[in-house]
Structures are given as C-alpha cells and as structure tokens.
Design a protein around this motif. Structure first.
Motif, PDB file in Angstrom:
ATOM      1  N   MET A  54      48.176  32.111  24.751  1.00 16.04           N
ATOM      2  CA  MET A  54      48.136  33.812  23.677  1.00 16.04           C
ATOM      3  C   MET A  54      48.678  34.211  25.513  1.00 16.04           C
ATOM      4  SD  MET A  54      47.535  36.330  22.003  1.00 16.04           S
ATOM      5  CE  MET A  54      45.559  35.347  20.957  1.00 16.04           C
ATOM      6  N   ALA A  55      49.895  35.114  25.584  1.00 15.17           N
ATOM      7  CA  ALA A  55      50.344  35.738  26.505  1.00 15.17           C
ATOM      8  C   ALA A  55      50.745  37.634  26.367  1.00 15.17           C
ATOM      9  CB  ALA A  55      51.608  35.180  27.535  1.00 15.17           C
ATOM     10  N   GLY A  56      51.141  38.351  26.999  1.00 13.45           N
ATOM     11  CA  GLY A  56      50.980  40.272  26.729  1.00 13.45           C
ATOM     12  C   GLY A  56      50.844  40.946  28.018  1.00 13.45           C
ATOM     13  N   MET A  57      50.687  41.859  27.639  1.00 11.70           N
ATOM     14  CA  MET A  57      50.871  42.953  28.261  1.00 11.70           C
ATOM     15  C   MET A  57      50.130  44.133  28.233  1.00 11.70           C
ATOM     16  SD  MET A  57      55.244  43.550  28.203  1.00 11.70           S
ATOM     17  CE  MET A  57      54.942  41.499  28.001  1.00 11.70           C
ATOM     18  N   GLY A  58      50.029  45.303  28.582  1.00  8.28           N
ATOM     19  CA  GLY A  58      49.187  46.089  27.866  1.00  8.28           C
ATOM     20  C   GLY A  58      48.217  46.464  28.136  1.00  8.28           C
ATOM     21  N   PHE A  59      46.939  46.678  27.728  1.00  5.57           N
ATOM     22  CA  PHE A  59      45.319  47.000  28.868  1.00  5.57           C
ATOM     23  C   PHE A  59      45.042  45.883  28.266  1.00  5.57           C
ATOM     24  CE2 PHE A  59      41.189  47.658  26.949  1.00  5.57           C
ATOM     25  CZ  PHE A  59      41.018  48.848  28.299  1.00  5.57           C
ATOM     26  N   ASP A  60      44.992  44.941  27.858  1.00  5.10           N
ATOM     27  CA  ASP A  60      44.402  43.638  28.143  1.00  5.10           C
ATOM     28  C   ASP A  60      45.227  42.845  29.081  1.00  5.10           C
ATOM     29  OD1 ASP A  60      47.578  43.001  26.545  1.00  5.10           O
ATOM     30  OD2 ASP A  60      46.661  41.181  25.286  1.00  5.10           O
ATOM     31  N   ALA A  61      46.338  43.118  29.640  1.00  2.83           N
ATOM     32  CA  ALA A  61      46.754  42.404  30.535  1.00  2.83           C
ATOM     33  C   ALA A  61      45.727  43.211  31.818  1.00  2.83           C
ATOM     34  CB  ALA A  61      48.506  42.775  30.722  1.00  2.83           C
ATOM     35  N   HIS A  62      46.150  44.535  31.945  1.00  3.08           N
ATOM     36  CA  HIS A  62      45.002  45.444  32.689  1.00  3.08           C
ATOM     37  C   HIS A  62      44.126  45.309  32.183  1.00  3.08           C
ATOM     38  CE1 HIS A  62      44.247  49.140  34.248  1.00  3.08           C
ATOM     39  NE2 HIS A  62      42.978  49.394  33.847  1.00  3.08           N
ATOM     40  N   ILE A  63      43.231  45.295  31.841  1.00  2.00           N
ATOM     41  CA  ILE A  63      42.035  44.496  32.332  1.00  2.00           C
ATOM     42  C   ILE A  63      41.775  42.766  32.744  1.00  2.00           C
ATOM     43  CG2 ILE A  63      39.661  43.528  30.871  1.00  2.00           C
ATOM     44  CD1 ILE A  63      40.156  46.615  31.028  1.00  2.00           C
ATOM     45  N   SER A  64      42.682  42.101  31.977  1.00  2.00           N
ATOM     46  CA  SER A  64      43.056  41.039  32.422  1.00  2.00           C
ATOM     47  C   SER A  64      42.922  41.236  34.485  1.00  2.00           C
ATOM     48  CB  SER A  64      43.671  40.303  32.707  1.00  2.00           C
ATOM     49  OG  SER A  64      43.356  39.055  31.032  1.00  2.00           O
ATOM     50  N   SER A  65      44.338  42.190  34.892  1.00  4.07           N
ATOM     51  CA  SER A  65      43.874  42.146  36.382  1.00  4.07           C
ATOM     52  C   SER A  65      42.820  42.653  37.046  1.00  4.07           C
ATOM     53  CB  SER A  65      45.467  43.291  36.249  1.00  4.07           C
ATOM     54  OG  SER A  65      45.979  43.188  37.329  1.00  4.07           O
ATOM     55  N   VAL A  66      42.407  43.848  36.600  1.00  5.65           N
ATOM     56  CA  VAL A  66      40.832  44.499  36.716  1.00  5.65           C
ATOM     57  C   VAL A  66      40.012  43.702  37.301  1.00  5.65           C
ATOM     58  CG1 VAL A  66      39.148  46.207  36.956  1.00  5.65           C
ATOM     59  CG2 VAL A  66      42.083  46.378  36.389  1.00  5.65           C
ATOM     60  N   PHE A  67      39.729  42.606  36.335  1.00  4.71           N
ATOM     61  CA  PHE A  67      38.614  41.330  35.367  1.00  4.71           C
ATOM     62  C   PHE A  67      38.707  39.953  36.418  1.00  4.71           C
ATOM     63  CE2 PHE A  67      36.592  37.941  33.302  1.00  4.71           C
ATOM     64  CZ  PHE A  67      35.654  38.759  33.401  1.00  4.71           C
ATOM     65  N   ALA A  68      39.792  40.009  37.114  1.00  3.97           N
ATOM     66  CA  ALA A  68      40.428  38.948  38.293  1.00  3.97           C
ATOM     67  C   ALA A  68      39.473  38.883  39.583  1.00  3.97           C
ATOM     68  CB  ALA A  68      41.805  38.659  38.471  1.00  3.97           C
ATOM     69  N   GLY A  69      38.941  40.776  39.930  1.00  7.74           N
ATOM     70  CA  GLY A  69      38.110  40.708  41.146  1.00  7.74           C
ATOM     71  C   GLY A  69      37.083  41.328  40.767  1.00  7.74           C
ATOM     72  N   ASN A  70      36.327  40.473  39.390  1.00  7.22           N
ATOM     73  CA  ASN A  70      34.883  41.275  39.344  1.00  7.22           C
ATOM     74  C   ASN A  70      34.166  39.823  39.189  1.00  7.22           C
ATOM     75  OD1 ASN A  70      32.719  42.003  38.040  1.00  7.22           O
ATOM     76  ND2 ASN A  70      34.102  43.682  37.119  1.00  7.22           N
ATOM     77  N   LYS A  71      33.106  40.719  40.167  1.00  2.25           N
ATOM     78  CA  LYS A  71      32.103  39.654  40.076  1.00  2.25           C
ATOM     79  C   LYS A  71      31.754  39.164  39.076  1.00  2.25           C
ATOM     80  CE  LYS A  71      32.076  40.040  45.576  1.00  2.25           C
ATOM     81  NZ  LYS A  71      30.994  40.296  46.684  1.00  2.25           N
ATOM     82  N   SER A  72      31.112  39.887  38.110  1.00  4.44           N
ATOM     83  CA  SER A  72      30.646  39.756  36.798  1.00  4.44           C
ATOM     84  C   SER A  72      31.012  39.317  36.001  1.00  4.44           C
ATOM     85  CB  SER A  72      30.394  40.970  35.963  1.00  4.44           C
ATOM     86  OG  SER A  72      29.220  40.984  35.168  1.00  4.44           O
ATOM     87  N   ARG A  73      31.341  37.819  35.583  1.00  2.00           N
ATOM     88  CA  ARG A  73      32.111  37.208  34.863  1.00  2.00           C
ATOM     89  C   ARG A  73      31.854  36.923  33.453  1.00  2.00           C
ATOM     90  NH1 ARG A  73      37.294  36.734  36.365  1.00  2.00           N
ATOM     91  NH2 ARG A  73      37.487  34.704  35.037  1.00  2.00           N
ATOM     92  N   GLY A  74      31.711  36.402  32.846  1.00  2.00           N
ATOM     93  CA  GLY A  74      31.752  36.628  31.409  1.00  2.00           C
ATOM     94  C   GLY A  74      32.033  37.189  30.478  1.00  2.00           C
ATOM     95  N   LEU A  75      31.451  37.263  28.964  1.00  2.00           N
ATOM     96  CA  LEU A  75      31.598  38.210  28.198  1.00  2.00           C
ATOM     97  C   LEU A  75      31.166  39.750  28.369  1.00  2.00           C
ATOM     98  CD1 LEU A  75      32.959  38.630  24.975  1.00  2.00           C
ATOM     99  CD2 LEU A  75      31.095  37.612  24.057  1.00  2.00           C
ATOM    100  N   SER A  76      30.329  39.710  28.715  1.00  2.00           N
ATOM    101  CA  SER A  76      29.448  40.739  28.383  1.00  2.00           C
ATOM    102  C   SER A  76      30.194  41.516  30.110  1.00  2.00           C
ATOM    103  CB  SER A  76      27.610  40.675  29.114  1.00  2.00           C
ATOM    104  OG  SER A  76      28.108  40.643  30.916  1.00  2.00           O
TER     105      SER A  76
END
Length: 292
Positions: free
Chosen positions: A135-157
């Motif tokens: 999957m590739a894309g842009m919009g909200f899911d891309a925004h979340i992926s970008s923010v999530f990359a710097g988040n130490k709380s990995r995983g689904l939760s």
C-alpha cells in the motif's frame, strides 16, 4: 540435491517485539536438507536494502524479511531487482502484505511455509520511482505514518491512540487524479493506492484488490462526520469497503496525482516527503514470493 542459500534479514525493532532468539528458532525448524541459513540484523533505516543487495550479489537464492511491511519493502525491492525469491516471517505492527498473502503470523508456521518452498509471482507498484508491494498513499494515513515514525509507543495500540488524537485537527486536500487517461477531481481525507486489500491488522481499505490482476486500486475517502467512523471501521474490518458509501475505489494501471502542495506520503507504511506531482504505475507479476 543441492541446497539453497537462504538469508534471514531481521529487523530487531519492528512491531516492538524482541527478536534476539529468532535465529535459534529458525535453526530449530528450518529444513537443513533444503537450505543453508545465514542471519543478519539491521541497524538503521535502509540497512535491510543494503544487506539484501549484497546477498543477491553473493548468490543467495532466497532472502527472507523478518519484520513488518517497511522491512519487507526494503528487502523485496532488491529481491525483485535481482530476480531472487522473497520469504516473509511477519513481525510488524500491522503485517498487511503477510496477512493478505495468508502467510502465518506465528514464526514457526511461517518457517514451515518456507520449508515447503512454494513461490509465485505477484504484482508490484511504483510510486515516483519507489517500489511498493502492499500500500502507498497520502492524506491522513501518510500524516499518521510520519508522526508515528517518531513515536516510541510502537504497535497497534500506539497507532490507534495517535490516530484518535490527530483525526480532530486533520483537514482534507483536493487532488486531481488522471487514471488511465481519465480525469477525476476529488477532495479527500485519505488517498490510498492499494496493491493488496489491506493496511494491516485486517483493516481492508480495498476489499476487492488483487495482487495478480495487473491493476492498482485508487481508494478515495472524502471527509465525513466523525459519528460515521465506526461504520467505516466496521466495513474495513469486515472487508466491505467495496460496497461502502464512504470509500470510492477506481482501478487503473497508470495513475498521475496532482496536489496543491508538497506533503507527507507513505510507502508500505514508511513515511516520506514528496512533491505536488506523483506518478504511480503497476508492474504485473514482477515479484517472486513464498506463500501458501
């Protein structure tokens, strides 16, 4: 019968799960009459790609990604380039491609699948020259992926908590889409290009997608009232988005996307930053992968 050289490329941090014991587990369950195993741990983003390329040049026949969709992307791009065979032991947060391909999520069963050695060809995508497989894309899911990359709380939760926090402030963008020569103007919160049907965790954005049809599914989610979010979640988790009023799906081979500004995108869940014009295409039956 000669043995195949096989390399397991292990991402030690994907999915937030410890993998130090994975080589011993593989040693215990891999068919040593078929394979000569080697192991390598990644140390930084892009390292899996470097290891895979080196392995391909050293005559490894099968290269296995032990990690999530991002690790798979790095390894698969080189496997495809050098015409090798990809194996997967899923260890990511979502495991989108592995779930779609019905590769077992339990490591021992995934190793046993590799022992069976049944490989077949699937389609792959190109997103401004970068290969993607799920999957590739842009919009909200891309925004979340970008923010999530710097988040130490990995995983689904951790991903879900971040999503709920960000959804209140995110605004849709207008996209001009040219799909196999036909033009569409769409305002969307999410614009996803799907090779397989799902992001991961059995959340199907393109319920009817196929990795062997020579097409990509362009999934457009316009802005909708938040009270309908449970409806969308139900449809995704039950693979009903192809019947949804909240998701528009347009299939095509050659896709051009124009947007108003440079912004975040994601490729197999990994964030990147790209310009206003995106060229997307499909390469039919171009990756050899072990699956049931």
């Amino acid at each position: 019968m000669s043995k195949s050289n096989i390399l397991f490329i292990i991402n030690p941090i994907s999915g937030g799960k410890d993998k130090l014991k994975i080589p011993a587990l593989i040693d215990a369950h891999l068919d040593r009459e078929k394979f000569n195993p080697n192991f390598s741990f990644t140390e930084y983003v892009g390292h899996a790609s470097e290891i895979a390329e080196e392995a391909a040049n050293k005559n490894f026949d099968v290269i296995v990604a032990v990690g999530g969709d991002g690790t798979i992307n790095e390894v698969a791009a080189k496997v495809m380039q050098y015409d090798k065979i990809l194996g997967i032991i899923p260890f990511g947060s979502g495991n989108g491609l592995a779930r779609y391909m019905k590769i077992p999520l339990k490591p021992v069963q995934a190793i046993q699948l590799i022992n069976e050695g049944k490989a077949g060809l699937i389609d792959t995508g190109r997103f401004n020259g970068k290969a993607f497989f799920n999957m590739a894309g842009m919009g909200f899911d891309a925004h979340i992926s970008s923010v999530f990359a710097g988040n130490k709380s990995r995983g689904l939760s951790g991903y879900l908590k971040l999503g709920f926090r960000e959804v209140l402030s995110y605004r849709p963008q207008t996209y001009r889409l040219i799909i196999d020569g036909k033009e569409y103007i769409r305002e969307a919160v999410v614009l996803s290009i799907a090779n397989s049907s799902q992001y991961g965790n059995n959340a199907h954005i393109a319920a009817g997608a196929s990795v062997t049809d020579g097409l990509l599914d362009v999934c457009v989610i316009p802005q909708f009232p938040l009270y309908k979010l449970p409806v969308l979640a139900y449809e995704m988790l039950n693979a009903k988005t192809d019947q949804s009023d909240l998701v528009e799906i347009i299939r095509g081979k050659e896709i051009r996307i124009l947007r108003s500004q440079d912004d975040a995108i994601h490729i197999d869940g990994e964030p990147f930053f790209m310009g206003r014009e995106i060229e997307v295409s499909v390469a039919p039956l171009s990756l050899n992968i072990i699956s049931p």
